[in-house]
Design a protein around this motif. Structure first.
Motif, PDB file in Angstrom:
ATOM      1  N   LEU A 181       0.822  -1.199   0.000  1.00 60.14           N
ATOM      2  CA  LEU A 181       0.000   0.000   0.000  1.00 60.14           C
ATOM      3  C   LEU A 181       0.864   1.260   0.000  1.00 60.14           C
ATOM      4  O   LEU A 181       1.972   1.270   0.539  1.00 60.14           O
ATOM      5  CB  LEU A 181      -0.915   0.004   1.223  1.00 60.14           C
ATOM      6  CG  LEU A 181      -1.907  -1.159   1.311  1.00 60.14           C
ATOM      7  CD1 LEU A 181      -2.756  -1.031   2.570  1.00 60.14           C
ATOM      8  CD2 LEU A 181      -2.787  -1.240   0.069  1.00 60.14           C
ATOM      9  N   SER A 182       0.326   2.292  -0.611  1.00 60.89           N
ATOM     10  CA  SER A 182       0.982   3.598  -0.631  1.00 60.89           C
ATOM     11  C   SER A 182      -0.080   4.646  -0.932  1.00 60.89           C
ATOM     12  O   SER A 182      -1.133   4.340  -1.506  1.00 60.89           O
ATOM     13  CB  SER A 182       2.086   3.649  -1.693  1.00 60.89           C
ATOM     14  OG  SER A 182       1.528   3.566  -2.998  1.00 60.89           O
ATOM     15  N   HIS A 183       0.203   5.874  -0.558  1.00 59.97           N
ATOM     16  CA  HIS A 183      -0.732   6.943  -0.909  1.00 59.97           C
ATOM     17  C   HIS A 183      -0.789   7.144  -2.415  1.00 59.97           C
ATOM     18  O   HIS A 183      -1.846   7.499  -2.967  1.00 59.97           O
ATOM     19  CB  HIS A 183      -0.333   8.237  -0.205  1.00 59.97           C
ATOM     20  CG  HIS A 183      -0.606   8.224   1.264  1.00 59.97           C
ATOM     21  ND1 HIS A 183      -1.863   8.037   1.787  1.00 59.97           N
ATOM     22  CD2 HIS A 183       0.217   8.369   2.332  1.00 59.97           C
ATOM     23  CE1 HIS A 183      -1.809   8.075   3.114  1.00 59.97           C
ATOM     24  NE2 HIS A 183      -0.554   8.269   3.462  1.00 59.97           N
ATOM     25  N   GLU A 184       0.321   6.896  -3.092  1.00 59.64           N
ATOM     26  CA  GLU A 184       0.345   7.040  -4.543  1.00 59.64           C
ATOM     27  C   GLU A 184      -0.619   6.064  -5.210  1.00 59.64           C
ATOM     28  O   GLU A 184      -1.242   6.387  -6.233  1.00 59.64           O
ATOM     29  CB  GLU A 184       1.761   6.833  -5.076  1.00 59.64           C
ATOM     30  CG  GLU A 184       2.760   7.912  -4.701  1.00 59.64           C
ATOM     31  CD  GLU A 184       3.218   7.859  -3.244  1.00 59.64           C
ATOM     32  OE1 GLU A 184       3.726   8.883  -2.739  1.00 59.64           O
ATOM     33  OE2 GLU A 184       3.047   6.795  -2.607  1.00 59.64           O
ATOM     34  N   LEU A 185      -0.756   4.876  -4.638  1.00 59.27           N
ATOM     35  CA  LEU A 185      -1.683   3.876  -5.181  1.00 59.27           C
ATOM     36  C   LEU A 185      -3.120   4.406  -5.169  1.00 59.27           C
ATOM     37  O   LEU A 185      -3.845   4.299  -6.165  1.00 59.27           O
ATOM     38  CB  LEU A 185      -1.587   2.586  -4.361  1.00 59.27           C
ATOM     39  CG  LEU A 185      -2.504   1.431  -4.769  1.00 59.27           C
ATOM     40  CD1 LEU A 185      -2.064   0.848  -6.105  1.00 59.27           C
ATOM     41  CD2 LEU A 185      -2.501   0.348  -3.683  1.00 59.27           C
ATOM     42  N   PHE A 186      -3.527   5.014  -4.048  1.00 58.43           N
ATOM     43  CA  PHE A 186      -4.891   5.528  -3.941  1.00 58.43           C
ATOM     44  C   PHE A 186      -5.063   6.833  -4.718  1.00 58.43           C
ATOM     45  O   PHE A 186      -6.152   7.114  -5.230  1.00 58.43           O
ATOM     46  CB  PHE A 186      -5.277   5.695  -2.477  1.00 58.43           C
ATOM     47  CG  PHE A 186      -5.365   4.387  -1.742  1.00 58.43           C
ATOM     48  CD1 PHE A 186      -6.410   3.518  -1.985  1.00 58.43           C
ATOM     49  CD2 PHE A 186      -4.393   4.014  -0.839  1.00 58.43           C
ATOM     50  CE1 PHE A 186      -6.495   2.300  -1.331  1.00 58.43           C
ATOM     51  CE2 PHE A 186      -4.459   2.803  -0.170  1.00 58.43           C
ATOM     52  CZ  PHE A 186      -5.512   1.936  -0.418  1.00 58.43           C
TER      53      PHE A 186
END
Length: 294
Positions: free
Chosen positions: A199-204
């Motif tokens: 997970l990463s903020h970039e994914l969302f």
């Protein structure tokens, strides 16, 4: 005025607000696993979704009983629910249709939300009863969000978390547009032949909401790879799983769904939407999922 009810067994404790029958806290040994809400990111914590999941196109659909006018995730989260049963480790809330709800969703219903803790997991059960005089279409879902990092996860960051599945598989998600509608004609592959998703903020930021179908064993674990802390969700009754986080927010929402938002390839006929089910006159159904913090 809303009230908060706390249930507990062993080291596990859950608190639920009568406003929306929303889970407000989930603690294991005094440690808080549930997102506590923040206007900066997202003020809610774990709203219930009924009688839709996600959005209708322009907040509108047509049904056999008349027009449906519902905002994102429906109406149940916006009303006070009354307690109809309470023990030390379980509480049941009830919401019944009113003239106001029927102006938005033209069907008579009773929705019961039951929360139970057994010392290791919390069980959340939806029970829907058709109290009207015609067949009722609906869908529903949960929306609990969890703190990331988890409690006692010193030194961990958002990027140290992953979703772990019970076996390797290939996850394909429909695209979500800026209006929250699903586009199954523009799917994207999240991973192939793997049992984890980092997970990463970039994914969302890129995908907005991840929509999983046919999750192996209908089980997923949100895991901190350094601390070993997180939560496991078991959702046998739910064919879809939404995963979402707000930009830069320290939480991940893991959402068992029985349906999805209106899709680009669908009309605005309410009964014809993906995941929509029909409840006969007087019929009652129940669906449940569990959350196990560790």
């Amino acid at each position: 005025m809303s009230t908060t009810t706390t249930i507990r067994k062993g080291a596990l404790e859950a608190s639920i607000d009568s406003q929306g029958a929303q889970l407000m806290s989930l603690k294991l040994s005094g440690n808080e696993y549930l997102w506590q809400g923040d206007e900066k990111f997202w003020p809610r914590r774990a709203p219930i979704l009924f009688p839709i999941v996600g959005c209708l196109r322009n907040n509108f659909a047509k049904s056999a009983a008349g027009e449906v006018h519902l905002g994102r995730h429906g109406l149940a989260r916006n009303y006070e629910h009354r307690i109809v049963e309470k023990t030390e480790d379980s509480v049941t809330f009830e919401l019944e249709s009113t003239p106001e709800t029927m102006s938005a969703f033209p069907y008579a219903f009773r929705l019961n939300m039951t929360y139970t803790v057994d010392g290791e997991r919390m069980l959340q059960r939806f029970t829907v009863t058709n109290t009207g005089d015609e067949i009722m279409p609906f869908t529903l879902g949960g929306h609990p969000a969890f703190n990331v990092p988890a409690p006692d996860a010193n030194g961990e960051s958002f990027d140290d978390y992953e979703l772990r599945f019970t076996r390797p598989w290939t996850a394909v998600s429909p695209a979500i547009d800026a209006d929250g509608l699903c586009d199954f004609d523009r799917p994207f592959t999240l991973f192939e032949d793997a049992d984890t998703l980092s997970l990463s903020h970039e994914l969302f930021d890129k995908y907005l909401t991840l929509t999983f179908q046919d999750v192996p064993g209908r089980t997923v674990t949100l895991l901190g790879t350094k601390s070993g802390h997180g939560v496991e969700l078991d959702f046998d009754d739910f064919p879809y799983l939404g995963v979402w986080s707000a930009p830069g927010a320290p939480f991940v929402a893991i959402e068992p769904w029985r349906g999805v938002a209106t899709c680009h390839d669908e009309s605005d006929i309410f009964e014809e939407k993906r995941g929509m089910e029909s409840l006969d006159l007087g019929e009652k159904v129940s669906y449940e999922f569990s959350v196990s913090p560790f």
